[in-house]
Design a protein around this motif. Structure first.
Motif, PDB file in Angstrom:
ATOM      1  N   GLU A  56       0.831  -1.209   0.000  1.00 12.55           N
ATOM      2  CA  GLU A  56       0.000   0.000   0.000  1.00 12.55           C
ATOM      3  C   GLU A  56       0.861   1.252   0.000  1.00 12.55           C
ATOM      4  OE1 GLU A  56      -3.311   0.163   2.730  1.00 12.55           O
ATOM      5  OE2 GLU A  56      -3.233  -2.012   3.007  1.00 12.55           O
ATOM      6  N   ALA A  59       1.348   4.204  -2.861  1.00 12.00           N
ATOM      7  CA  ALA A  59       1.156   5.613  -2.525  1.00 12.00           C
ATOM      8  C   ALA A  59       2.373   6.459  -2.863  1.00 12.00           C
ATOM      9  CB  ALA A  59       0.821   5.756  -1.044  1.00 12.00           C
ATOM     10  N   ALA A  64       1.170   8.763   4.307  1.00 15.31           N
ATOM     11  CA  ALA A  64       0.410   7.726   3.612  1.00 15.31           C
ATOM     12  C   ALA A  64      -0.269   6.737   4.556  1.00 15.31           C
ATOM     13  CB  ALA A  64       1.332   6.967   2.657  1.00 15.31           C
TER      14      ALA A  64
END
Length: 303
Positions: A104, A108, A247
């Motif tokens: 993830e 980002a 993030a």
């Protein structure tokens, strides 16, 4: 009258959450107790899975060294969801205790070490190239069950494959990363952030010496010994750390503490190895005023 009502009429109480094997905390974690006492806050070690604990009796529960949760992650995450006033919050704990969060963060735009994942039951063959690779479980702490393998060595190739099979047989996801050799000379930089009025504020940085000398042979223990020294963080490292924290799902403003672990990539620029938001060592004893800054952050979070 329950404990929480008693605490609100007296001094605030903070639980420093640990495990049975470290029931009195690591020495570094104990460094925050005196600064908190100076600020009128009682802090005490509490074992996370002790059924006798009344968590509602604490104004804050701060995760410190519950390092036996790796084989009981589901139980630990469920426990976290039941604890009021937990730092860091339970949804952060759920997200951060499985290193697949790296995907993830990479999506980002955070520079991360390239990582492949092998689920239990999947077959894995070592890459055809002859570089060095790291194998470890996606749920781990303290460099447990982590090994370094030189795939030019036939024995290492078999040991790496056996390591992945051993993790899979235990129902654990394996992660495979190229070993970035710059860490041998430069070490790893850990940047520590504590809550402030405007979100996480940088506190200090340390250098961790290289830890992985070779294959993991299944030796147990809560964590591997580390070679720690103070370090001055570079502007490029601070920039990557800030990008990483930005993030975090839900935003960084809810975090009491964060540790961003970076190593030099192939081009020398820092890349993220791990983002530690659950139970990281904070290395308070390696920077003047760090324990006091953490105590102030705890007061900020309680407020």
């Amino acid at each position: 009258m329950n404990n929480h009502h008693q605490s609100t009429r007296g001094k605030p109480r903070v639980a420093l959450v640990t495990c049975t094997e470290l029931a009195d905390l690591e020495p570094d974690d104990r460094l925050v107790i005196a600064p908190l006492a100076d600020r009128g806050v009682i802090a005490e070690p509490v074992v996370w899975d002790d059924p006798a604990v009344d968590w509602s009796g604490y104004d804050l529960a701060m995760l410190r060294s519950p390092w036996d949760y790796m084989f009981r992650r589901d139980e630990f995450v469920a426990w976290a969801a039941r604890v009021p006033r937990l730092a860091n919050p339970a949804d952060v704990v759920r997200w951060n205790t499985d290193k697949r969060y790296l995907d993830e963060l990479s999506a980002a735009g955070v520079p991360t070490v390239p990582t492949a994942w092998v689920d239990p039951g999947e077959q894995w063959r070592p890459p055809a190239d002859e570089g060095e690779y790291v194998v470890k479980p996606s749920v781990s702490a303290g460099s447990q069950d982590t090994g370094r393998y030189d795939l030019a060595d036939p024995e290492h190739r078999e040991l790496a494959a056996a390591h992945v099979r051993r993790l899979g047989a235990a129902g654990r996801v394996a992660m495979i990363q190229p070993y970035l050799s710059a860490v041998d000379a430069a070490g790893e930089t850990a940047l520590l952030f504590f809550a402030g009025p405007d979100g996480p504020a940088f506190s200090h940085a340390i250098r961790k010496g290289p830890m992985l000398a070779g294959p993991d042979l299944g030796v147990g223990g809560l964590y591997k010994a580390e070679d720690i020294t103070p370090r001055t963080a570079g502007a490029d490292e601070l920039a990557v750390a800030q990008r990483t924290l930005a993030a975090v799902p839900g935003g960084p403003g809810r975090l009491l503490y964060a540790r961003v672990d970076l190593i030099p990539g192939p081009d020398g620029a820092p890349v993220l190895v791990e983002l530690e938001l659950t139970e990281p060592s904070l290395f308070l004893g390696h920077a003047d005023g760090a324990a006091e800054r953490l105590a102030d952050a705890i007061l900020t979070r309680m407020a």
